[in-house]
Design a protein around this motif. Structure first.
Motif, PDB file in Angstrom:
ATOM      1  N   ILE A 163       0.878  -1.178   0.000  1.00 43.77           N
ATOM      2  CA  ILE A 163       0.000   0.000   0.000  1.00 43.77           C
ATOM      3  C   ILE A 163       0.907   1.217   0.000  1.00 43.77           C
ATOM      4  CG2 ILE A 163      -1.937   1.129   1.161  1.00 43.77           C
ATOM      5  CD1 ILE A 163      -2.238  -1.567   2.727  1.00 43.77           C
ATOM      6  N   ALA A 164       1.443   1.556  -1.157  1.00 45.71           N
ATOM      7  CA  ALA A 164       2.506   2.548  -1.244  1.00 45.71           C
ATOM      8  C   ALA A 164       2.274   3.481  -2.418  1.00 45.71           C
ATOM      9  CB  ALA A 164       3.842   1.842  -1.388  1.00 45.71           C
ATOM     10  N   SER A 165       3.099   4.496  -2.479  1.00 49.97           N
ATOM     11  CA  SER A 165       2.999   5.474  -3.563  1.00 49.97           C
ATOM     12  C   SER A 165       3.454   4.850  -4.874  1.00 49.97           C
ATOM     13  CB  SER A 165       3.888   6.678  -3.261  1.00 49.97           C
ATOM     14  OG  SER A 165       5.248   6.302  -3.333  1.00 49.97           O
ATOM     15  N   GLU A 166       3.228   5.517  -5.989  1.00 49.80           N
ATOM     16  CA  GLU A 166       3.605   5.004  -7.300  1.00 49.80           C
ATOM     17  C   GLU A 166       5.112   4.793  -7.393  1.00 49.80           C
ATOM     18  OE1 GLU A 166       3.207   6.269 -12.009  1.00 49.80           O
ATOM     19  OE2 GLU A 166       2.062   7.318 -10.460  1.00 49.80           O
ATOM     20  N   GLU A 167       5.860   5.684  -6.762  1.00 53.22           N
ATOM     21  CA  GLU A 167       7.315   5.585  -6.794  1.00 53.22           C
ATOM     22  C   GLU A 167       7.786   4.331  -6.067  1.00 53.22           C
ATOM     23  OE1 GLU A 167      11.171   8.507  -6.129  1.00 53.22           O
ATOM     24  OE2 GLU A 167       9.238   9.015  -5.235  1.00 53.22           O
ATOM     25  N   GLU A 168       7.159   4.014  -4.954  1.00 51.25           N
ATOM     26  CA  GLU A 168       7.546   2.849  -4.170  1.00 51.25           C
ATOM     27  C   GLU A 168       7.077   1.533  -4.793  1.00 51.25           C
ATOM     28  OE1 GLU A 168       5.767   4.334  -0.386  1.00 51.25           O
ATOM     29  OE2 GLU A 168       7.454   3.233   0.443  1.00 51.25           O
ATOM     30  N   SER A 169       6.056   1.629  -5.637  1.00 53.99           N
ATOM     31  CA  SER A 169       5.386   0.409  -6.076  1.00 53.99           C
ATOM     32  C   SER A 169       6.322  -0.558  -6.787  1.00 53.99           C
ATOM     33  CB  SER A 169       4.219   0.756  -7.002  1.00 53.99           C
ATOM     34  OG  SER A 169       4.690   1.358  -8.189  1.00 53.99           O
ATOM     35  N   LYS A 170       7.464  -0.068  -7.308  1.00 53.89           N
ATOM     36  CA  LYS A 170       8.404  -0.940  -8.007  1.00 53.89           C
ATOM     37  C   LYS A 170       9.559  -1.383  -7.113  1.00 53.89           C
ATOM     38  CE  LYS A 170       7.296   1.043 -12.514  1.00 53.89           C
ATOM     39  NZ  LYS A 170       7.810   1.792 -13.678  1.00 53.89           N
ATOM     40  N   SER A 171       9.531  -1.015  -5.858  1.00 55.80           N
ATOM     41  CA  SER A 171      10.612  -1.372  -4.956  1.00 55.80           C
ATOM     42  C   SER A 171      10.725  -2.884  -4.795  1.00 55.80           C
ATOM     43  CB  SER A 171      10.384  -0.717  -3.587  1.00 55.80           C
ATOM     44  OG  SER A 171      11.501  -0.866  -2.748  1.00 55.80           O
ATOM     45  N   PHE A 172      11.938  -3.402  -4.961  1.00 57.70           N
ATOM     46  CA  PHE A 172      12.283  -4.824  -4.861  1.00 57.70           C
ATOM     47  C   PHE A 172      11.788  -5.656  -6.043  1.00 57.70           C
ATOM     48  CE2 PHE A 172      12.276  -3.404  -0.381  1.00 57.70           C
ATOM     49  CZ  PHE A 172      13.570  -3.749  -0.033  1.00 57.70           C
ATOM     50  N   CYS A 173      11.148  -5.054  -7.017  1.00 58.35           N
ATOM     51  CA  CYS A 173      10.567  -5.825  -8.124  1.00 58.35           C
ATOM     52  C   CYS A 173      11.621  -6.408  -9.072  1.00 58.35           C
ATOM     53  CB  CYS A 173       9.578  -4.978  -8.916  1.00 58.35           C
ATOM     54  SG  CYS A 173       8.019  -4.711  -8.041  1.00 58.35           S
ATOM     55  N   GLN A 174      12.864  -5.912  -9.013  1.00 62.81           N
ATOM     56  CA  GLN A 174      13.935  -6.445  -9.862  1.00 62.81           C
ATOM     57  C   GLN A 174      14.832  -7.436  -9.120  1.00 62.81           C
ATOM     58  OE1 GLN A 174      13.941  -5.819 -13.144  1.00 62.81           O
ATOM     59  NE2 GLN A 174      12.093  -4.652 -12.664  1.00 62.81           N
ATOM     60  N   LEU A 175      14.457  -7.786  -7.898  1.00 66.55           N
ATOM     61  CA  LEU A 175      15.297  -8.657  -7.078  1.00 66.55           C
ATOM     62  C   LEU A 175      15.459 -10.033  -7.739  1.00 66.55           C
ATOM     63  CD1 LEU A 175      16.761  -8.407  -4.355  1.00 66.55           C
ATOM     64  CD2 LEU A 175      14.778  -9.467  -3.284  1.00 66.55           C
ATOM     65  N   LYS A 176      16.732 -10.433  -7.927  1.00 64.11           N
ATOM     66  CA  LYS A 176      17.038 -11.709  -8.570  1.00 64.11           C
ATOM     67  C   LYS A 176      17.639 -12.725  -7.600  1.00 64.11           C
ATOM     68  CE  LYS A 176      17.718  -9.995 -13.272  1.00 64.11           C
ATOM     69  NZ  LYS A 176      18.668  -9.904 -14.416  1.00 64.11           N
ATOM     70  N   ASN A 177      18.509 -12.251  -6.716  1.00 60.05           N
ATOM     71  CA  ASN A 177      19.221 -13.151  -5.814  1.00 60.05           C
ATOM     72  C   ASN A 177      19.044 -12.683  -4.382  1.00 60.05           C
ATOM     73  OD1 ASN A 177      20.523 -14.567  -8.093  1.00 60.05           O
ATOM     74  ND2 ASN A 177      21.646 -12.667  -8.340  1.00 60.05           N
ATOM     75  N   MET A 178      18.622 -13.599  -3.509  1.00 61.99           N
ATOM     76  CA  MET A 178      18.388 -13.234  -2.114  1.00 61.99           C
ATOM     77  C   MET A 178      18.915 -14.320  -1.191  1.00 61.99           C
ATOM     78  SD  MET A 178      14.844 -12.182  -0.205  1.00 61.99           S
ATOM     79  CE  MET A 178      14.858 -11.725   1.543  1.00 61.99           C
ATOM     80  N   ARG A 179      19.638 -13.869  -0.157  1.00 65.06           N
ATOM     81  CA  ARG A 179      20.111 -14.801   0.873  1.00 65.06           C
ATOM     82  C   ARG A 179      19.779 -14.239   2.243  1.00 65.06           C
ATOM     83  NH1 ARG A 179      26.051 -16.363   3.080  1.00 65.06           N
ATOM     84  NH2 ARG A 179      25.394 -18.161   4.311  1.00 65.06           N
ATOM     85  N   VAL A 180      19.173 -15.072   3.080  1.00 65.91           N
ATOM     86  CA  VAL A 180      18.857 -14.711   4.461  1.00 65.91           C
ATOM     87  C   VAL A 180      19.526 -15.749   5.343  1.00 65.91           C
ATOM     88  CG1 VAL A 180      17.034 -14.360   6.163  1.00 65.91           C
ATOM     89  CG2 VAL A 180      16.642 -13.712   3.773  1.00 65.91           C
TER      90      VAL A 180
END
Length: 396
Positions: A163-180
């Protein structure tokens, strides 16, 4: 004699490493923006930054420095024991509570061994505990994210992030590799409402999180969604899960059964090639027996799997139910070790509608390693009058 104040400017600096500076408590002067025209471009070309082993640092950036770091591409912070936030609210004068921090060029972010870290950006909120990433920070082109040894983090993403602004809406959408890795308080990695942003995820590793009960949590599953909604990781090729001693299921969807398989029919991996399952002591089944009775979209889940390792899973009695074999025809490498209760690799369960003459054919398998399986009786425990079976019978 009058002395002039010497000032330092780095107008074309691209790479900055700060390591083992135990006396530094601030990296940048809060007055840096109130500077001459020549200084105004200082640090503006910075692309790669590493901050490591700085014992007194409480944060890396003050808010007013962020406008200078719009070219930052790679950012690593590790082993700073007093660091409570990466971005401090200090220097935020003249801005509003709606201002968003955007790292517009950042593709790689690694945070590790930050034992006091509470949040990436400690913006004022009523809640004592904040997620690592709240809806005030955006990473529109981030591709690689590594989170390791952050013992205070209990949520990675804010439940309000969608539930974010238009600018934020693409945040993390290009994430390819993740390690936790090694995050002692994390109970899950992803809230359900974050999944739509992770459709480009290709590699996903989770290990040594002792309280983690599920990778995907049902939290954030809007009321308008149904129990039939499927989770599809459409680009994920590599999945490694290890040393998750409380993990009950990949996705803890609601069910009457107390024990769930690791992968149920609500989760699909249509292009997964590499799967490692290590040190999951609570898992009693890897795949749901209902997995074949699914929608057309799910029907290809696990069908591209080439490399599989199952190790140190104390409660597993078998790896594969018979009805899953049709999905594993691309399997090339298969390793199973240190599963003390395992009696067979392939179980006869799920063999409905087949005949006793059906053969198990692993047509692409070139490498098979079986070790430390103290209860193993046979590769495939098909029904026979003989109490003792060979490891490989004529059914395989």
């Amino acid at each position: 004699m009058e002395h002039k104040l010497l000032k330092v400017s780095f107008p074309v600096l691209e790479e900055l490493k700060i390591q083992k500076l135990p006396n530094i408590i601030e990296i940048w002067d809060k007055q840096l923006l109130i500077a001459s025209e020549e200084e105004s471009k200082s640090f503006c070309q910075l692309k790669d930054m590493t901050v490591s082993n700085c014992k007194k640092l409480v944060h890396v950036f003050q808010f007013n420095m962020l406008s200078r770091l719009q070219n930052l591409e790679t950012f690593n912070v590790d082993d700073c024991p007093k660091m409570e936030a990466i971005v401090s609210e200090k220097g935020k004068e003249g801005t509003t509570s709606n201002d968003i921090i955007v790292f517009s060029q950042l593709t790689t972010l690694k945070l590790s061994e930050l034992v006091s870290l509470k949040s990436f950006y400690n913006w004022p909120t009523r809640f004592e505990v904040q997620p690592l990433f709240n809806n005030k920070v955006a990473f529109p082109v981030l591709e690689d994210l590594e989170i390791e040894e952050l013992p205070n983090i209990i949520e990675i993403w804010d439940k309000q992030l969608v539930i974010a602004s238009e600018e934020e809406s693409k945040s993390f959408c290009q994430l390819k590799n993740m390690r936790v890795s090694n995050c002692g308080k994390l109970v899950h990695v992803v809230l359900f409402n974050m999944l739509s942003r992770l459709q480009n995820l290709e590699t996903f590793n989770v290990d040594a999180c002792p309280k983690m009960e599920a990778i995907v949590s049902k939290k954030g599953k809007e009321e308008g969604s149904t129990s039939d909604d499927n989770i599809v990781f459409s680009q994920l090729t590599t999945l490694h899960l290890s040393k998750l001693v409380r993990l009950k299921s990949f996705y803890n969807w609601p069910t009457r059964s107390k024990a769930q398989p690791l992968f149920n029919h609500q989760v699909a991996f249509p292009v997964l090639k590499d799967l490692k399952i290590q040190g999951l002591p609570n898992i009693i089944e890897i795949w749901d027996k209902q997995l074949l009775i699914v929608s057309e979209e799910e029907s290809k889940s696990f069908c591209q799997l080439k490399d599989m390792t199952v190790s140190n899973c104390k409660k597993l009695v078998h790896v594969v139910q018979f009805n899953m074999l049709s999905r594993l025809q691309n399997l090339e490498t298969f390793n199973v070790d240190d599963c003390p209760k395992m009696e067979a690799i392939v179980s006869e369960k799920g063999k409905e509608g087949t005949t006793s003459n059906d053969l198990i054919v692993l047509s692409q398998l070139t490498t098979l390693h079986l070790s430390e399986l103290v209860s193993l009786k046979s590769f495939y425990n098909w029904p026979t009058r003989s109490e003792v079976q060979p490891l490989f019978n004529h059914k395989v």
